[in-house]
Enzyme design. Structure first.
Site, short mmCIF file in Angstrom:
data_model
loop_
_atom_site.label_atom_id
_atom_site.label_comp_id
_atom_site.label_asym_id
_atom_site.label_seq_id
_atom_site.Cartn_x
_atom_site.Cartn_y
_atom_site.Cartn_z
N ARG A 143 47.18 32.93 40.63
CA ARG A 143 47.96 32.70 41.85
C ARG A 143 49.23 33.53 41.76
O ARG A 143 49.89 33.58 40.71
CB ARG A 143 48.32 31.21 42.00
CG ARG A 143 47.17 30.34 42.52
CD ARG A 143 46.80 30.68 43.97
NE ARG A 143 45.69 29.89 44.48
CZ ARG A 143 44.42 30.27 44.47
NH1 ARG A 143 44.06 31.43 43.95
NH2 ARG A 143 43.49 29.50 45.00
N THR B 6 45.07 37.08 37.78
CA THR B 6 44.03 36.90 38.81
C THR B 6 44.05 35.45 39.30
O THR B 6 43.08 34.99 39.90
CB THR B 6 42.62 37.24 38.27
OG1 THR B 6 42.37 36.41 37.13
CG2 THR B 6 42.48 38.69 37.89
N ALA C 244 38.82 38.86 43.30
CA ALA C 244 38.13 38.53 42.04
C ALA C 244 36.91 37.64 42.27
O ALA C 244 35.93 37.70 41.54
CB ALA C 244 39.10 37.86 41.07
N LYS D 234 37.96 26.83 33.20
CA LYS D 234 36.65 27.48 33.40
C LYS D 234 36.74 29.00 33.29
O LYS D 234 35.93 29.65 32.62
CB LYS D 234 36.09 27.08 34.77
CG LYS D 234 35.72 25.61 34.86
CD LYS D 234 35.27 25.22 36.24
CE LYS D 234 36.37 25.09 37.25
NZ LYS D 234 37.38 24.05 37.02
N ILE D 235 37.75 29.60 33.96
CA ILE D 235 37.85 31.06 33.98
C ILE D 235 38.46 31.59 32.67
O ILE D 235 37.93 32.53 32.06
CB ILE D 235 38.67 31.52 35.21
CG1 ILE D 235 37.94 31.13 36.50
CG2 ILE D 235 38.93 33.03 35.16
CD1 ILE D 235 38.76 31.25 37.77
N HIS E 177 43.07 40.07 46.14
CA HIS E 177 42.47 38.74 45.96
C HIS E 177 40.94 38.82 46.11
O HIS E 177 40.34 38.07 46.89
CB HIS E 177 43.06 37.73 46.96
CG HIS E 177 43.03 36.32 46.44
ND1 HIS E 177 44.08 35.45 46.57
CD2 HIS E 177 42.06 35.64 45.78
CE1 HIS E 177 43.76 34.29 46.02
NE2 HIS E 177 42.53 34.37 45.54
N GLU F 167 51.39 37.25 49.18
CA GLU F 167 50.17 37.90 49.68
C GLU F 167 49.75 37.42 51.07
O GLU F 167 49.03 38.10 51.79
CB GLU F 167 49.01 37.69 48.70
CG GLU F 167 48.49 36.26 48.63
CD GLU F 167 47.34 36.10 47.63
OE1 GLU F 167 47.54 36.47 46.46
OE2 GLU F 167 46.28 35.61 48.03
N ASP G 74 45.54 40.63 40.95
CA ASP G 74 44.60 40.38 42.05
C ASP G 74 45.23 39.42 43.06
O ASP G 74 44.66 39.14 44.09
CB ASP G 74 43.29 39.78 41.51
CG ASP G 74 42.24 39.63 42.61
OD1 ASP G 74 41.99 40.64 43.30
OD2 ASP G 74 41.72 38.52 42.80
#
Ligand code: NAD
Length: 332
Positions: free
Chosen positions: A236, A234, A299, A155-156, A297, A265, A260
């Protein structure tokens, strides 16, 4: 009224969940701490638990939740690498997520990161505020005519590819499950992973974190990239071996990195640690590099995405106990 223990919440989570249609029919118990086996007892009395990307929903945690009578785990995100889904099923807990809230939010942030990094907008912004109007060190490159490699055309990734196509770039893509019709329409060319690595001026990652994609970018794959390549992640953090990335940056082999997400993290991103000593040496080092741009993180963080996350999560929570199926495509 259904009681829901919501972990790792920030003010915007509370606002959008409470304001979602039907949200007033849920007794929200917002916690600012994350879910783990240690904090699971805070869900006592709740029928459902709602979590985000850095909650640790492993077997030990799920066993505590199941013993407390929790019946539903609702992820207010798409990725679920932090959840032991098999253990949840075995313990009789249903797991739902929000598979797509706004792929545009993440795709647009990806492009924003690359443009900022390449044209050094972040550095220019600080300079101009100090009345330093010098342009030295701010040289970027035209994206037009460059080759962009998109790893993962879900999708992204597909939206990112389309946006970059609009810049007049050649877009290469790699995905074990390609979308050939879309590629033809959007002028995208599928290639094998090694070809993408060797041919791309910019490489952008859009795959989930799976055993096969863990450290997808490592010493070997980074070495196969073009000298001066820009890398954007952006998706993982664990898709990239941070040590290998730092080594490639030090060598000058990688020309720029926009992140991102970051391998370690958890416990850092989403938190205000200003005024504290940062204990992560690799992140500290990355933050000193002029050609590294990091966001925390964020986005997904648009009004549209937050509304959709709250809508889908609330709808699924209200379905619990009605005997009806959860929303299509949300059950894991
Ligand atoms: P998606 O499931 O729609 O697409 C993922 C694609 O990756 C699929 O087409 C799949 O076939 C492909 N893929 C799997 N293994 C691959 C491999 N080894 N090489 C290349 N491609 C591979 O997912 P999406 O919604 O597009 O999300 C992509 C990533 O973005 C996920 O990691 C998700 O967790 C992350 N994400 C980040 C944020 C954020 O705020 N930074 C927000 C949402 C999603």
């Amino acid at each position: 009224m259904i009681e829901v223990a919501v972990y790792d919440t920030k003010p915007y989570d509370r606002q959008y969940l409470s304001q979602a249609p039907g949200g007033e029919r849920i007794a929200w118990r917002f916690h600012d701490f994350r879910l783990s086996a240690e904090t699971a007892p805070a869900a006592k009395g709740a029928q459902a638990v709602c979590v985000f990307v850095n909650d640790q929903v492993d077997r030990a945690c799920l066993e505590v939740l199941a013993a407390l009578g929790v019946r539903l785990l609702a992820l207010r995100c798409a990725g679920y690498n932090n959840v032991d889904v098999i253990a949840a099923r075995g313990l009789g807990l249903a797991v739902v997520r929000v598979p797509a809230y706004s792929p545009h939010a993440v795709a647009e942030h990806t492009v924003a990161l690359l443009l900022t990094l390449n044209r050094k907008i972040h550095r220019a912004f600080n300079r101009v505020r100090e009345l330093n109007f010098s342009l030295s060190g701010l040289v970027g490159f035209d994206l037009h005519g460059k080759t962009i490699g998109i790893v993962g055309t879900g999708k992204i990734g597909r939206i990112v590819a389309q946006i970059f196509h609009g810049f007049g770039t050649e877009v290469l893509a790699h995905d074990p499950v390609p979308t050939p019709d879309w590629a033809v329409i959007c002028g995208v060319r599928y290639v094998d992973f090694d070809t993408l690595l060797a041919a791309s001026d910019v490489i952008s990652l859009h795959t989930p974190l799976l055993p096969e994609t863990y450290h997808l970018l490592n010493e070997r794959t980074l070495a196969r990239m073009k000298p001066g390549v820009f890398v954007v992640n952006t998706s993982r953090g664990k898709l990239i071996d941070t040590g290998a990335l730092i080594a490639a940056l030090k060598l000058g082999h990688v020309g720029g990195v926009a992140l991102d997400v970051y391998e370690e993290e958890e416990g850092i991103f989403f938190e205000d640690l200003s005024g504290q000593v940062l204990h992560d040496d690799e992140l500290s080092l990355l933050l000193t590099f002029p050609n590294v741009l990091i966001t925390s993180h964020q986005a997904f963080l648009t009004v549209e995405a937050l509304r959709e996350i709250a809508r889908v999560t609330t709808d699924n929570l209200l379905i619990l106990g009605t005997g009806k199926p959860f929303l299509a495509g949300t059950t894991l």
